[in-house]
Design a protein around this motif. Structure first.
Motif, PDB file in Angstrom:
ATOM      1  N   CYS A 146       2.251  -3.526  -9.765  1.00 21.64           N
ATOM      2  CA  CYS A 146       1.623  -2.374  -9.115  1.00 21.64           C
ATOM      3  C   CYS A 146       2.664  -1.391  -8.604  1.00 21.64           C
ATOM      4  CB  CYS A 146       0.680  -2.818  -8.001  1.00 21.64           C
ATOM      5  SG  CYS A 146       1.487  -3.467  -6.572  1.00 21.64           S
ATOM      6  N   MET A 147       3.927  -1.841  -8.427  1.00 21.81           N
ATOM      7  CA  MET A 147       4.972  -0.896  -8.043  1.00 21.81           C
ATOM      8  C   MET A 147       5.360  -0.018  -9.224  1.00 21.81           C
ATOM      9  SD  MET A 147       5.761  -1.042  -4.954  1.00 21.81           S
ATOM     10  CE  MET A 147       7.236  -0.063  -4.975  1.00 21.81           C
ATOM     11  N   HIS A 148       5.043  -0.506 -10.411  1.00 19.01           N
ATOM     12  CA  HIS A 148       5.428   0.213 -11.614  1.00 19.01           C
ATOM     13  C   HIS A 148       4.462   1.359 -11.843  1.00 19.01           C
ATOM     14  CE1 HIS A 148       7.057   0.680 -15.624  1.00 19.01           C
ATOM     15  NE2 HIS A 148       5.853   0.659 -16.111  1.00 19.01           N
ATOM     16  N   GLY A 149       4.964   2.530 -12.164  1.00 15.69           N
ATOM     17  CA  GLY A 149       4.079   3.636 -12.487  1.00 15.69           C
ATOM     18  C   GLY A 149       3.449   4.306 -11.287  1.00 15.69           C
ATOM     19  N   LEU A 150       4.111   4.227 -10.141  1.00 20.71           N
ATOM     20  CA  LEU A 150       3.572   4.912  -8.967  1.00 20.71           C
ATOM     21  C   LEU A 150       3.916   6.387  -9.031  1.00 20.71           C
ATOM     22  CD1 LEU A 150       4.127   2.774  -5.776  1.00 20.71           C
ATOM     23  CD2 LEU A 150       1.996   3.458  -6.831  1.00 20.71           C
ATOM     24  N   ALA A 201       1.298   8.046   0.710  1.00 18.03           N
ATOM     25  CA  ALA A 201       1.245   9.475   0.378  1.00 18.03           C
ATOM     26  C   ALA A 201       0.506   9.643  -0.947  1.00 18.03           C
ATOM     27  CB  ALA A 201       2.652  10.041   0.299  1.00 18.03           C
ATOM     28  N   ALA A 202       0.830  10.662  -1.663  1.00 18.33           N
ATOM     29  CA  ALA A 202       0.187  10.976  -2.954  1.00 18.33           C
ATOM     30  C   ALA A 202      -1.308  11.110  -2.753  1.00 18.33           C
ATOM     31  CB  ALA A 202       0.555   9.944  -4.004  1.00 18.33           C
ATOM     32  N   LYS A 203      -2.086  10.223  -3.390  1.00 13.83           N
ATOM     33  CA  LYS A 203      -3.540  10.374  -3.298  1.00 13.83           C
ATOM     34  C   LYS A 203      -4.095   9.858  -1.977  1.00 13.83           C
ATOM     35  CE  LYS A 203      -4.338  10.102  -8.252  1.00 13.83           C
ATOM     36  NZ  LYS A 203      -3.900   9.009  -9.113  1.00 13.83           N
ATOM     37  N   GLY A 204      -3.230   9.685  -1.013  1.00 12.70           N
ATOM     38  CA  GLY A 204      -3.714   9.177   0.275  1.00 12.70           C
ATOM     39  C   GLY A 204      -3.379   7.720   0.422  1.00 12.70           C
ATOM     40  N   VAL A 205      -3.772   7.150   1.546  1.00 16.94           N
ATOM     41  CA  VAL A 205      -3.437   5.761   1.810  1.00 16.94           C
ATOM     42  C   VAL A 205      -4.269   4.871   0.891  1.00 16.94           C
ATOM     43  CG1 VAL A 205      -3.417   3.961   3.522  1.00 16.94           C
ATOM     44  CG2 VAL A 205      -2.850   6.284   4.183  1.00 16.94           C
ATOM     45  N   ARG A 206      -3.576   4.143   0.022  1.00 16.08           N
ATOM     46  CA  ARG A 206      -4.272   3.297  -0.952  1.00 16.08           C
ATOM     47  C   ARG A 206      -3.649   1.915  -0.950  1.00 16.08           C
ATOM     48  NH1 ARG A 206      -4.278   4.112  -6.824  1.00 16.08           N
ATOM     49  NH2 ARG A 206      -2.267   5.106  -6.472  1.00 16.08           N
ATOM     50  N   VAL A 207      -4.480   0.900  -0.914  1.00 17.93           N
ATOM     51  CA  VAL A 207      -3.957  -0.456  -0.990  1.00 17.93           C
ATOM     52  C   VAL A 207      -3.803  -0.814  -2.459  1.00 17.93           C
ATOM     53  CG1 VAL A 207      -4.411  -2.869  -0.476  1.00 17.93           C
ATOM     54  CG2 VAL A 207      -5.028  -1.117   1.186  1.00 17.93           C
ATOM     55  N   LEU A 208      -2.552  -1.042  -2.880  1.00 11.45           N
ATOM     56  CA  LEU A 208      -2.318  -1.377  -4.276  1.00 11.45           C
ATOM     57  C   LEU A 208      -2.538  -2.857  -4.530  1.00 11.45           C
ATOM     58  CD1 LEU A 208       0.911   0.696  -4.830  1.00 11.45           C
ATOM     59  CD2 LEU A 208      -1.395   1.305  -5.476  1.00 11.45           C
ATOM     60  N   ALA A 209      -2.147  -3.681  -3.570  1.00  7.95           N
ATOM     61  CA  ALA A 209      -2.326  -5.121  -3.730  1.00  7.95           C
ATOM     62  C   ALA A 209      -2.601  -5.716  -2.363  1.00  7.95           C
ATOM     63  CB  ALA A 209      -1.075  -5.753  -4.344  1.00  7.95           C
ATOM     64  N   THR A 210      -3.693  -6.463  -2.256  1.00 12.45           N
ATOM     65  CA  THR A 210      -3.970  -7.168  -1.002  1.00 12.45           C
ATOM     66  C   THR A 210      -3.031  -8.363  -0.929  1.00 12.45           C
ATOM     67  OG1 THR A 210      -5.652  -8.454  -2.147  1.00 12.45           O
ATOM     68  CG2 THR A 210      -6.383  -6.510  -0.946  1.00 12.45           C
ATOM     69  N   PRO A 211      -2.803  -8.909   0.265  1.00 10.87           N
ATOM     70  CA  PRO A 211      -1.819  -9.979   0.382  1.00 10.87           C
ATOM     71  C   PRO A 211      -2.036 -11.098  -0.625  1.00 10.87           C
ATOM     72  CG  PRO A 211      -2.476  -9.288   2.555  1.00 10.87           C
ATOM     73  CD  PRO A 211      -3.290  -8.491   1.584  1.00 10.87           C
ATOM     74  N   THR A 212      -1.017 -11.283  -1.477  1.00 11.44           N
ATOM     75  CA  THR A 212      -1.089 -12.304  -2.509  1.00 11.44           C
ATOM     76  C   THR A 212       0.272 -12.947  -2.657  1.00 11.44           C
ATOM     77  OG1 THR A 212      -1.312 -12.619  -4.894  1.00 11.44           O
ATOM     78  CG2 THR A 212      -0.681 -10.456  -4.166  1.00 11.44           C
ATOM     79  N   SER A 213       0.296 -14.175  -3.164  1.00 16.82           N
ATOM     80  CA  SER A 213       1.590 -14.807  -3.381  1.00 16.82           C
ATOM     81  C   SER A 213       2.053 -14.630  -4.820  1.00 16.82           C
ATOM     82  CB  SER A 213       1.510 -16.298  -3.039  1.00 16.82           C
ATOM     83  OG  SER A 213       0.408 -16.865  -3.683  1.00 16.82           O
ATOM     84  N   ASP A 214       1.323 -13.829  -5.590  1.00 14.12           N
ATOM     85  CA  ASP A 214       1.671 -13.616  -6.991  1.00 14.12           C
ATOM     86  C   ASP A 214       2.666 -12.465  -7.086  1.00 14.12           C
ATOM     87  OD1 ASP A 214       1.807 -13.305  -9.687  1.00 14.12           O
ATOM     88  OD2 ASP A 214      -0.315 -12.864  -9.975  1.00 14.12           O
ATOM     89  N   LEU A 215       3.921 -12.808  -7.335  1.00 14.90           N
ATOM     90  CA  LEU A 215       4.980 -11.799  -7.360  1.00 14.90           C
ATOM     91  C   LEU A 215       4.781 -10.805  -8.496  1.00 14.90           C
ATOM     92  CD1 LEU A 215       7.433 -11.416  -5.633  1.00 14.90           C
ATOM     93  CD2 LEU A 215       8.771 -12.614  -7.303  1.00 14.90           C
ATOM     94  N   GLY A 216       4.292 -11.324  -9.629  1.00 12.34           N
ATOM     95  CA  GLY A 216       4.120 -10.465 -10.798  1.00 12.34           C
ATOM     96  C   GLY A 216       3.150  -9.331 -10.530  1.00 12.34           C
ATOM     97  N   LYS A 217       2.106  -9.656  -9.807  1.00 13.94           N
ATOM     98  CA  LYS A 217       1.101  -8.627  -9.528  1.00 13.94           C
ATOM     99  C   LYS A 217       1.704  -7.507  -8.695  1.00 13.94           C
ATOM    100  CE  LYS A 217      -3.520  -8.308  -7.632  1.00 13.94           C
ATOM    101  NZ  LYS A 217      -4.426  -8.931  -6.711  1.00 13.94           N
ATOM    102  N   LEU A 238       0.843  -1.180   0.000  1.00 15.30           N
ATOM    103  CA  LEU A 238       0.000   0.000   0.000  1.00 15.30           C
ATOM    104  C   LEU A 238       0.883   1.236   0.000  1.00 15.30           C
ATOM    105  CD1 LEU A 238      -0.067   1.451   3.086  1.00 15.30           C
ATOM    106  CD2 LEU A 238      -1.621  -0.393   3.528  1.00 15.30           C
ATOM    107  N   THR A 239       0.327   2.361  -0.503  1.00 15.17           N
ATOM    108  CA  THR A 239       1.072   3.615  -0.501  1.00 15.17           C
ATOM    109  C   THR A 239       0.538   4.492   0.614  1.00 15.17           C
ATOM    110  OG1 THR A 239      -0.501   4.602  -2.022  1.00 15.17           O
ATOM    111  CG2 THR A 239       1.459   3.591  -2.965  1.00 15.17           C
TER     112      THR A 239
END
Lengths: 392, 204
Positions: free
Chosen positions: A75-79, A55-71, A52-53
């Protein structure tokens, strides 16, 4: 191998534009995040990681706990970078995300990257810490970036409130030449609570311990595996050929066993010398590797032309066989001509001999051998020249 | 809903009644807000040792009297009554709430959810009080979660013993012990009867 669900709180505030960590604080943070995800999922395949991030637009969960590394990497890309970090809200949202994890058997852990100043009161942070401890959530804090007065104190108070039986850690990373991820690898954040490190962490540590300029062939195997592999294979081929040459030399003359080894080693020395000169230039290095593997046909080419040109055109298989048998002796002569020049240089020879274990350059027997070798190599050259002339 | 033992324990062996602790899956017990991780295991012991306060006991964190104890069983049990021995000087729990067959309850869940039964506890230093359950609701219990929201004014809550009276059935819950995960179908693992030579009908 602890079964764990981890939430990583990323700081993408304006302070992350700073370049005191290369290439920028935010980039260093992203690398560290991907490294952590990899380490967690490798140590136990059922581990999950979320991001989750703060700052920026506020606290946002980008990815819920997952074992998928690609995901997670996606989501780290383009922050975006901007705004101010809200540490308290970030930790609370992370706790909520962990509460709703799918596998309730997983231990809960939050990893916070605190790169910008902390604007909350110490009391509030302690309250949050106690709530985390009550719900048995572990907290890891990475203190980097801004060195605000009171920031370290507040974070340490938070850690003390959360810490239950040393399951929570804080790491302070000052700006410097080492990458953020490299520093983190050796910390308990990666190695877990005294487990001794996962295989991933160990491998990554070994790779980074090689240093920026200390790789085998000046090429990072992670960056360019094909190039590194090509260089390594050609180096091994060269070594194998030299061993064959050394064996051949040993078979020819009785005393040449030791000398043959020295030939190969001095040959090796010249090769590596040339190599180290070009270490910085990747393309030149590749050329070198190719040239060395070409060496064999080139050398035999000359001999073939002088000896068996007619035979070559008529019967390619015979030519090939002849070429291979000649290649060894030709190499021998080539190496001997090169080496004889080197041997003339006494200081070089003594330095090579000094590096050999168990050989004392000042030993009289070694000196005798050197002298005899020189005379023998001269003899051989004289022999081979008349041989070639005869065959012509 | 407390009742006292009104017989002397010499001619009736009480300990055999309170033997449900043997059916607890000790490796999977967990507690929230305990001061020492793992100390919760020490409160499940035989009836004779219930007053033995010299060993380990369950304590909550400083300044926070709430405790949450998760007790899984190795097979389904029927719980008739529960006994709690707390600590002295106001550290005994004053209320108890129970949840049946719910996994992963934490404090916010426990506070918002409706418990299956609630009791007001008394300070039970001699361990003679037992709290009966509504037996019909506690017929097939795979796991039970006990929430102690408050105590008698102490800074922390101490529990020395939790006793469960009832009987164990032989029924087990989720018996998914051996699972083989397949990423891709492997025909050799799935021989049909015809292939392996069994079956009554053969062609040809």
């Amino acid at each position: 191998m602890v079964l764990e669900a981890t939430m990583i709180c990323v700081d993408n505030s304006e302070w992350m534009r700073n370049g005191d960590y290369s290439p920028s604080r935010f980039q260093a943070q992203s690398d560290a995040v991907s490294l952590i995800c990899g380490a967690k999922t490798q140590s136990n395949p059922e581990n999950t990681v979320g991001v989750l991030t703060m700052a920026a637009k506020g606290v946002r969960v980008l990815a819920t706990p997952t074992s998928d590394l690609g995901k997670i990497l996606a989501c780290m890309h383009g922050l975006e970078i901007g705004g101010q970090m809200n540490l308290a809200a970030g930790i609370q949202v992370a706790q909520l995300a962990l509460k709703h994890r799918q596998n309730k058997k997983q231990q809960q852990r939050i990893i916070v990257f605190a790169g910008s100043p902390v604007k909350h009161e110490k009391k509030m942070l302690e309250l949050i810490g106690r709530k985390l401890k009550k719900n048995s959530v572990a907290l890891d804090i990475v203190n980097f970036g801004e060195e605000d007065e009171g920031k370290t104190e507040k974070l340490e108070a938070l850690l003390a409130a959360v810490n239950n039986n040393d399951s929570s850690h804080m790491v302070h990373v000052p700006p410097g030449p080492n990458a953020l991820s490299d520093v983190l690898i050796s910390t308990p954040i990666f190695t877990g609570d005294g487990e001794g490190g996962s295989g991933f962490a160990a491998a990554a540590a070994a790779a980074s311990a090689g240093g920026v300029s200390g790789y085998d062939f000046g090429v990072d195997p992670n960056l360019d595996p094909e190039l590194a592999l090509a260089l390594r294979v050609s180096m091994e081929e060269e070594r194998a050929r030299q061993e064959a040459a050394a064996k051949k030399a040993a078979e020819d003359a009785s005393k040449q066993e030791k000398g043959g080894g020295q030939h190969a080693i001095s040959q090796d020395a010249t090769m590596t010398e040339n190599k180290t000169n070009d270490l910085d230039d990747e393309s030149a290095l590749l050329q070198q590797a190719l040239a060395m593997s070409m060496d064999d046909p080139e050398v035999s080419h000359d001999v073939r032309d002088t000896d068996m040109s007619e035979a070559a055109t008529d019967d390619p298989e015979l030519a090939l066989a002849l070429q291979m048998s000649v290649a060894d002796s030709a190499k021998d002569s080539a190496s001997q001509t090169d080496v004889s020049k080197l041997l003339a240089d006494q200081s070089f020879v003594s330095s090579v001999l000094a590096s050999l274990p168990g050989v004392d350059p000042n030993d009289s027997s070694v000196k005798d051998l050197l002298a005899s070798m020189q005379s023998q190599s001269d003899q051989k050259n004289e022999e081979e020249r008349p041989n070639e002339e005869e065959e012509k | 809903m407390a009742c006292l033992h009104d017989h002397s324990c010499e001619d009736h062996d009480c300990s055999s009644d309170w033997s449900l602790y043997k059916h607890i899956d000790l490796s999977k017990i967990s507690a929230l807000n305990e001061a020492t991780p793992g100390s919760v295991k020490s409160v499940f012991k035989a009836w004779e040792h219930r007053l033995n306060s010299s060993g380990e006991h369950l304590e909550s964190n400083e300044g926070d009297p709430e405790l949450l104890v998760f007790i899984p069983f190795t097979s389904d049990v029927k719980i008739k009554s529960i006994s709690i021995v707390g600590g002295p000087d106001g550290t005994s729990p004053s209320k108890m709430r129970a949840f049946i067959n719910r996994d992963g309850i934490d404090f916010s869940d426990a506070q918002s959810m409706q418990a299956i039964q609630e009791w007001d506890l008394a300070e039970n230093m001699q361990g003679v009080l037992e709290y009966q359950t509504r037996y019909s609701k506690f017929q097939s219990v795979g796991n039970i979660t006990l929430h102690f929201p408050d105590n008698f004014g102490g800074d922390i809550t101490k529990i020395h013993y939790i006793g469960l009276k009832g009987e164990a059935t032989q029924l087990k819950r989720d018996v998914v012990a051996t699972i083989v995960y397949e990423l891709m179908p492997n025909p050799s693992d799935h021989k049909t009867r015809a292939e392996s030579g069994g079956g009554l009908s053969h062609v040809g």
